[in-house]
Design a protein around this motif. Structure first.
Motif, short mmCIF file in Angstrom:
data_model
loop_
_atom_site.label_atom_id
_atom_site.label_comp_id
_atom_site.label_asym_id
_atom_site.label_seq_id
_atom_site.Cartn_x
_atom_site.Cartn_y
_atom_site.Cartn_z
N LEU A 25 0.82 -1.21 0.00
CA LEU A 25 0.00 0.00 0.00
C LEU A 25 0.86 1.26 0.00
CD1 LEU A 25 -2.94 -0.86 2.45
CD2 LEU A 25 -3.01 -0.65 -0.04
N SER A 26 2.00 1.21 0.69
CA SER A 26 2.90 2.37 0.71
C SER A 26 3.42 2.68 -0.69
CB SER A 26 4.08 2.11 1.66
OG SER A 26 3.65 1.99 2.99
N PHE A 27 3.79 1.63 -1.42
CA PHE A 27 4.27 1.82 -2.79
C PHE A 27 3.15 2.34 -3.68
CE2 PHE A 27 5.18 0.23 -7.09
CZ PHE A 27 6.41 0.82 -7.30
N PHE A 28 1.96 1.78 -3.52
CA PHE A 28 0.81 2.21 -4.32
C PHE A 28 0.47 3.67 -4.04
CE2 PHE A 28 -3.89 2.55 -4.72
CZ PHE A 28 -3.98 2.38 -6.09
N GLY A 29 0.41 4.05 -2.77
CA GLY A 29 0.11 5.43 -2.41
C GLY A 29 1.17 6.39 -2.91
N MET A 30 2.44 5.98 -2.80
CA MET A 30 3.54 6.82 -3.28
C MET A 30 3.42 7.05 -4.78
SD MET A 30 6.67 6.52 -5.07
CE MET A 30 7.20 4.82 -4.87
N CYS A 31 3.09 6.01 -5.54
CA CYS A 31 2.93 6.15 -6.99
C CYS A 31 1.81 7.13 -7.32
CB CYS A 31 2.66 4.80 -7.63
SG CYS A 31 4.07 3.68 -7.66
N LEU A 32 0.71 7.05 -6.60
CA LEU A 32 -0.42 7.93 -6.86
C LEU A 32 -0.05 9.40 -6.64
CD1 LEU A 32 -3.48 6.05 -5.27
CD2 LEU A 32 -2.94 6.31 -7.69
N VAL A 33 0.57 9.70 -5.50
CA VAL A 33 0.87 11.10 -5.21
C VAL A 33 1.96 11.65 -6.13
CG1 VAL A 33 0.07 11.00 -2.82
CG2 VAL A 33 2.46 10.49 -3.33
N CYS A 34 2.93 10.81 -6.49
CA CYS A 34 4.01 11.28 -7.37
C CYS A 34 3.50 11.55 -8.78
CB CYS A 34 5.16 10.28 -7.39
SG CYS A 34 6.13 10.24 -5.86
N VAL A 35 2.63 10.66 -9.28
CA VAL A 35 2.03 10.89 -10.60
C VAL A 35 1.16 12.13 -10.57
CG1 VAL A 35 0.39 9.98 -12.29
CG2 VAL A 35 2.14 8.48 -11.34
N GLY A 36 0.34 12.25 -9.53
CA GLY A 36 -0.51 13.43 -9.40
C GLY A 36 0.27 14.71 -9.29
N PHE A 37 1.38 14.67 -8.57
CA PHE A 37 2.22 15.85 -8.40
C PHE A 37 2.81 16.31 -9.73
CE2 PHE A 37 6.66 17.34 -7.48
CZ PHE A 37 6.32 18.56 -6.92
N TYR A 38 3.23 15.37 -10.55
CA TYR A 38 3.93 15.72 -11.79
C TYR A 38 2.99 16.07 -12.94
CZ TYR A 38 7.05 15.41 -15.80
OH TYR A 38 7.74 15.69 -16.95
N MET A 39 1.85 15.41 -13.02
CA MET A 39 0.99 15.57 -14.20
C MET A 39 0.24 16.91 -14.16
SD MET A 39 1.76 12.97 -15.88
CE MET A 39 0.57 13.00 -17.21
N PRO A 40 0.17 17.60 -15.29
CA PRO A 40 -0.49 18.92 -15.34
C PRO A 40 -1.99 18.81 -15.62
CG PRO A 40 0.59 18.49 -17.43
CD PRO A 40 0.87 17.29 -16.56
N TYR A 41 -2.66 17.98 -14.86
CA TYR A 41 -4.10 17.77 -15.09
C TYR A 41 -4.87 17.87 -13.78
CZ TYR A 41 -2.29 15.98 -19.51
OH TYR A 41 -1.62 15.85 -20.71
N TRP A 42 -4.72 19.02 -13.12
CA TRP A 42 -5.47 19.26 -11.89
C TRP A 42 -6.78 19.99 -12.18
CZ3 TRP A 42 -3.13 19.75 -6.46
CH2 TRP A 42 -2.13 18.80 -6.29
N ILE A 43 -6.73 20.94 -13.11
CA ILE A 43 -7.96 21.62 -13.54
C ILE A 43 -7.93 21.78 -15.07
CG2 ILE A 43 -8.35 22.86 -11.38
CD1 ILE A 43 -7.13 25.35 -12.65
N ARG A 44 -9.12 21.88 -15.65
CA ARG A 44 -9.24 22.00 -17.10
C ARG A 44 -10.22 23.12 -17.43
NH1 ARG A 44 -13.04 19.59 -20.32
NH2 ARG A 44 -13.53 18.11 -18.63
N GLY A 45 -9.88 23.91 -18.46
CA GLY A 45 -10.76 24.98 -18.89
C GLY A 45 -10.61 25.27 -20.36
N GLN A 46 -11.23 26.34 -20.81
CA GLN A 46 -11.18 26.76 -22.21
C GLN A 46 -10.63 28.17 -22.30
OE1 GLN A 46 -12.12 24.95 -25.01
NE2 GLN A 46 -12.52 23.17 -23.71
#
Length: 211
Positions: A25-46
């Motif tokens: 679970l620690s590895f899984f949680g770490m992967c989630l937060v690291c991917v979320g931190f790096y990816m530029p897809y927190w909000i979307r607009g026009q």
């Protein structure tokens, strides 16, 4: 008899069954937060540029599709410098989530090594790693909570119908990277409770002979 000694010598790794679940679970949680931190897809607009509509997305320190001088760049990239990040809130978010990800990575790698190498995680080390994970979760949660405070920046307003404000997205929408960061944060927090049962109790290596 040397039963206890032989069993101890045959064991590989230093985790209890609960500790193995904690490691995964620690590895899984770490992967989630690291991917979320790096990816530029927190909000979307026009965004309208030269009478054309473009879909734009923002992360913490990266973005996709943005105007630059007299052209519109249709690709993803990070802001050139730390101070180019649109608002102070997003800069603080970058630091807090980044620190949280770093701490989560540290514990995750310790947990993975403990699955294979003996005497890495004892009861005391398990409690310490749990405390580190709890602190990591607090940092990430703080970052996720601070992030919406930067929605009043002009760059965000231009993508959100000029109606966004602190904690109000206007016409924009939250994207998947924000949600998986929160999911990873919750996972890491849960892991911090499992860590107290992760390490095995060390026993002395003494031989017992039958008389």
């Amino acid at each position: 008899m040397r039963d206890y000694q032989d069993k101890d010598n045959m064991s590989t790794g230093s985790l209890t069954p609960c500790g193995v679940i904690w490691s995964i679970l620690s590895f899984f949680g770490m992967c989630l937060v690291c991917v979320g931190f790096y990816m530029p897809y927190w909000i979307r607009g026009q965004m309208v540029f030269h009478q054309q509509n473009y879909t734009v997305t923002f992360g913490i320190f990266r973005r996709c599709n943005y105007p630059s001088n007299d052209e519109f760049i249709e690709q993803c990239g990070r802001y050139l410098t730390f101070y180019d990040i649109p608002s102070n809130s997003w800069r603080v978010c970058t630091i807090t989530v980044g620190v949280g990800c770093g701490l989560a990575m540290l514990v995750s790698f310790i947990a993975l090594f403990a699955c294979c190498i003996k005497d890495i995680v004892s009861k005391k080390i398990g409690r310490l790693t749990g405390l580190i994970q709890f602190i990591a979760a607090l940092f990430i949660a703080a970052g996720c909570g601070i992030y919406p405070n930067g929605w009043n920046h002009s760059e965000v307003k231009a993508a959100c119908g000029f109606t966004s404000a602190e904690y109000s997205l206007g016409t924009c929408q939250l994207e998947w990277a924000y949600f998986i960061t929160i999911a990873g944060c919750v996972t890491i927090f849960i892991c911090s409770t499992f860590s107290y049962k992760a390490g095995q109790t060390k026993t002395g290596h003494y031989s017992t002979y039958a008389l």
